[in-house]
Design a protein around this motif. Structure first.
Motif, PDB file in Angstrom:
ATOM      1  N   ALA A 126       0.973  -1.444  -0.029  1.00  0.00           N
ATOM      2  CA  ALA A 126       0.037   0.055  -0.174  1.00  0.00           C
ATOM      3  C   ALA A 126       0.924   1.336   0.008  1.00  0.00           C
ATOM      4  O   ALA A 126       0.401   2.301  -0.635  1.00  0.00           O
ATOM      5  CB  ALA A 126      -0.844   0.021   1.296  1.00  0.00           C
ATOM      6  N   SER A 127       2.074   1.082   0.610  1.00  0.00           N
ATOM      7  CA  SER A 127       3.059   2.389   0.680  1.00  0.00           C
ATOM      8  C   SER A 127       3.336   2.782  -0.909  1.00  0.00           C
ATOM      9  O   SER A 127       3.384   3.740  -1.127  1.00  0.00           O
ATOM     10  CB  SER A 127       4.319   2.201   1.547  1.00  0.00           C
ATOM     11  N   ASP A 128       3.835   1.559  -1.625  1.00  0.00           N
ATOM     12  CA  ASP A 128       4.120   1.798  -2.854  1.00  0.00           C
ATOM     13  C   ASP A 128       3.070   2.177  -3.778  1.00  0.00           C
ATOM     14  O   ASP A 128       3.270   3.279  -4.719  1.00  0.00           O
ATOM     15  CB  ASP A 128       4.709   0.493  -3.428  1.00  0.00           C
ATOM     16  N   ARG A 129       1.868   1.619  -3.504  1.00  0.00           N
ATOM     17  CA  ARG A 129       0.780   2.481  -4.323  1.00  0.00           C
ATOM     18  C   ARG A 129       0.488   3.949  -3.875  1.00  0.00           C
ATOM     19  O   ARG A 129       0.030   4.646  -4.814  1.00  0.00           O
ATOM     20  CB  ARG A 129      -0.519   1.562  -3.736  1.00  0.00           C
ATOM     21  N   THR A 150      -1.964  -2.194  -9.862  1.00  0.00           N
ATOM     22  CA  THR A 150      -3.499  -2.767  -9.594  1.00  0.00           C
ATOM     23  C   THR A 150      -2.877  -4.306  -8.916  1.00  0.00           C
ATOM     24  O   THR A 150      -1.813  -4.545  -9.015  1.00  0.00           O
ATOM     25  CB  THR A 150      -4.081  -2.975 -11.045  1.00  0.00           C
ATOM     26  N   TRP A 151      -3.984  -4.733  -8.387  1.00  0.00           N
ATOM     27  CA  TRP A 151      -3.648  -6.143  -7.859  1.00  0.00           C
ATOM     28  C   TRP A 151      -3.137  -7.051  -8.619  1.00  0.00           C
ATOM     29  O   TRP A 151      -2.425  -7.927  -8.515  1.00  0.00           O
ATOM     30  CB  TRP A 151      -5.018  -6.698  -7.190  1.00  0.00           C
ATOM     31  N   SER A 158       0.588 -14.924 -21.596  1.00  0.00           N
ATOM     32  CA  SER A 158       0.587 -16.122 -20.942  1.00  0.00           C
ATOM     33  C   SER A 158       1.194 -15.955 -19.481  1.00  0.00           C
ATOM     34  O   SER A 158       1.134 -16.850 -18.696  1.00  0.00           O
ATOM     35  CB  SER A 158       1.917 -17.065 -21.508  1.00  0.00           C
ATOM     36  N   ILE A 159       1.508 -14.665 -19.256  1.00  0.00           N
ATOM     37  CA  ILE A 159       2.200 -14.452 -17.911  1.00  0.00           C
ATOM     38  C   ILE A 159       1.233 -13.207 -17.156  1.00  0.00           C
ATOM     39  O   ILE A 159       0.951 -12.065 -17.730  1.00  0.00           O
ATOM     40  CB  ILE A 159       3.733 -13.895 -17.930  1.00  0.00           C
ATOM     41  N   LYS A 160       0.975 -13.709 -15.953  1.00  0.00           N
ATOM     42  CA  LYS A 160      -0.144 -12.698 -15.152  1.00  0.00           C
ATOM     43  C   LYS A 160       0.824 -12.321 -14.079  1.00  0.00           C
ATOM     44  O   LYS A 160       1.569 -12.935 -12.995  1.00  0.00           O
ATOM     45  CB  LYS A 160      -1.330 -13.535 -14.532  1.00  0.00           C
ATOM     46  N   LEU A 161       0.718 -11.093 -13.764  1.00  0.00           N
ATOM     47  CA  LEU A 161       1.500 -10.308 -12.701  1.00  0.00           C
ATOM     48  C   LEU A 161       0.661 -10.166 -11.657  1.00  0.00           C
ATOM     49  O   LEU A 161      -0.359  -9.476 -11.805  1.00  0.00           O
ATOM     50  CB  LEU A 161       2.030  -9.063 -12.977  1.00  0.00           C
ATOM     51  N   VAL A 162       0.932 -10.706 -10.101  1.00  0.00           N
ATOM     52  CA  VAL A 162      -0.013 -10.356  -9.092  1.00  0.00           C
ATOM     53  C   VAL A 162       0.755  -9.876  -8.109  1.00  0.00           C
ATOM     54  O   VAL A 162       1.970  -9.986  -7.751  1.00  0.00           O
ATOM     55  CB  VAL A 162      -0.343 -11.656  -8.599  1.00  0.00           C
ATOM     56  N   ARG A 163      -0.059  -8.764  -7.541  1.00  0.00           N
ATOM     57  CA  ARG A 163       0.574  -8.292  -6.208  1.00  0.00           C
ATOM     58  C   ARG A 163      -0.039  -8.138  -4.929  1.00  0.00           C
ATOM     59  O   ARG A 163      -1.149  -7.574  -4.671  1.00  0.00           O
ATOM     60  CB  ARG A 163       0.613  -6.588  -6.678  1.00  0.00           C
ATOM     61  N   PRO A 164       0.260  -9.445  -4.012  1.00  0.00           N
ATOM     62  CA  PRO A 164      -0.645  -9.824  -3.005  1.00  0.00           C
ATOM     63  C   PRO A 164      -0.694  -8.975  -1.743  1.00  0.00           C
ATOM     64  O   PRO A 164      -1.520  -9.086  -1.087  1.00  0.00           O
ATOM     65  CB  PRO A 164      -0.024 -11.191  -2.765  1.00  0.00           C
ATOM     66  N   THR A 223      -7.610   5.465  -2.148  1.00  0.00           N
ATOM     67  CA  THR A 223      -8.017   6.384  -3.343  1.00  0.00           C
ATOM     68  C   THR A 223      -7.878   5.559  -4.800  1.00  0.00           C
ATOM     69  O   THR A 223      -8.462   5.552  -5.664  1.00  0.00           O
ATOM     70  CB  THR A 223      -7.364   7.801  -3.218  1.00  0.00           C
ATOM     71  N   ALA A 224      -6.427   5.112  -4.664  1.00  0.00           N
ATOM     72  CA  ALA A 224      -6.309   4.337  -5.857  1.00  0.00           C
ATOM     73  C   ALA A 224      -7.122   3.167  -6.058  1.00  0.00           C
ATOM     74  O   ALA A 224      -7.382   2.897  -7.162  1.00  0.00           O
ATOM     75  CB  ALA A 224      -4.554   3.840  -5.694  1.00  0.00           C
ATOM     76  N   GLU A 225      -7.410   2.427  -5.108  1.00  0.00           N
ATOM     77  CA  GLU A 225      -8.404   1.466  -5.259  1.00  0.00           C
ATOM     78  C   GLU A 225      -9.704   1.771  -6.004  1.00  0.00           C
ATOM     79  O   GLU A 225     -10.429   1.058  -6.570  1.00  0.00           O
ATOM     80  CB  GLU A 225      -8.679   0.435  -4.047  1.00  0.00           C
ATOM     81  N   LEU A 226     -10.288   3.019  -5.229  1.00  0.00           N
ATOM     82  CA  LEU A 226     -11.539   3.314  -5.795  1.00  0.00           C
ATOM     83  C   LEU A 226     -11.424   3.760  -7.312  1.00  0.00           C
ATOM     84  O   LEU A 226     -12.102   3.595  -7.965  1.00  0.00           O
ATOM     85  CB  LEU A 226     -11.942   4.297  -5.005  1.00  0.00           C
TER      86      LEU A 226
END
Length: 324
Positions: A126-129, A150-151, A158-164, A223-226
């Motif tokens: 969240a800090s990076d966001r 984004t999440w 073929s490659i998905k990036l995920v930020r958990p 705010t970024a999530e909204l």
């Protein structure tokens, strides 16, 4: 394994947001810093519940004299965790933050593809966001830039990036490392305020927290999530409108149809159209010049666009034509 509230929180986030599936092959980008170490340790601990096939990827930008020692440190952790370790070293040292990020994502995507890991994970928080939102706001970005990080997103087909960890702050990842005894590799470049993001992290965020809102990181991340949901909706609406308005054989857009749409959709349609047609991201001024043609007199045209292309009003159409 000690089951902490951090484990429970990540486990719940993964389930609620459907970020990862059980049994997947996961490649985790680990720098050795507190965020990526927290992510990796939590994933290792959750692995028995999810049956993942984990591996570590480390990128050596060669920015620091201790970069090789940093890579060796992460390699030892991979050995301790009993997971495969892959290290990518830059041939040419990146000169800027942007170049470093582009190189990092490129080599990580290539590595994931070659080694057959369909999911790449990073330890962004969240800090990076919050920092990314401020960084892009200062640069004059629109809502697309403000909701960056984004999440999940696709790196390629073929490659998905995920930020958990986007609900964890950097303070919380420090707590994870302390509670679980993780040996964090301190990166001296993170303290170098020559880099814009470090100035935001070291100076601007603390100032905002001290003088405006102690929870500023969480507030900006929220705010970024909204904004992310708003952007997704507007982009889908714009794509549908562009499909109706676009005439590929011209190439051009039906300005009569666009004139009935709100300005927000007009801008997005034009941006999508120019991005696809010109093979590059148009800037704000270029988009605005083409949007102005929606209501302009016949034969009005723009200044040259990238690729020596001009946009011109031809009756009910906005057409792109090469300069004579």
């Amino acid at each position: 394994m000690v089951w902490t509230p951090f484990h429970a929180r990540l486990h719940r986030t993964l389930r609620q947001r459907h970020l990862l599936e059980p049994g997947r092959r996961l490649l985790v980008a680990v720098s050795g810093g507190q965020d990526s170490l927290s992510l990796m340790q939590l994933l290792v601990d959750l692995q028995p519940k999810w049956s993942w096939d984990l591996a570590i990827a480390h990128c050596d930008h060669r920015w620091r004299p201790d970069s090789q020692a940093n890579a060796d440190h992460v390699a030892q952790l991979a050995k301790f965790w009993q997971v495969p370790f892959y290290c990518q070293t830059a041939v040419a040292v990146p000169k800027t933050e942007v170049q470093a990020r582009e190189w990092r994502y490129q080599v990580l995507a290539e590595l994931a593809q070659v080694k057959d890991y369909p999911v790449l994970l990073t330890g962004h928080t969240a800090s990076d966001r919050a920092e990314t939102l401020l960084y892009n706001l200062i640069r004059g970005s629109g809502t697309d830039g403000l909701q960056a990080l984004t999440w999940q997103r696709s790196l390629d087909s073929s490659i998905k990036l995920v930020r958990p960890l986007l609900e964890f702050t950097r303070t919380e990842t420090a707590q994870v490392c302390q509670e679980l005894g993780l040996p964090v590799w301190e990166d001296a470049t993170n303290q170098d305020c020559h880099y814009a993001r470090n100035r935001i992290r070291q100076e601007l965020i603390p100032y905002l927290a001290n003088h405006f809102n102690p929870q500023v990181e969480q507030a900006l991340a929220q705010t970024a999530e909204l904004l992310r949901a708003d952007v997704d909706y507007l982009e889908s609406m714009a794509a549908a409108l562009r499909q109706q308005a676009e005439v590929p054989e011209l190439p051009g857009l039906n300005r009569s149809l666009l004139s009935r749409a709100p300005l927000a959709l007009q801008r997005r349609v034009v941006r999508q159209f120019l991005q696809q047609t010109l093979n590059g991201a148009p800037n704000f001024d270029q988009i605005e010049k083409v949007v102005a043609l929606i209501s302009a007199p016949n034969r009005t045209q723009t200044d040259p666009l990238p690729g020596n292309i001009i946009a011109r009003v031809e009756d009910a159409w906005i057409q792109l034509n090469p300069l004579p």
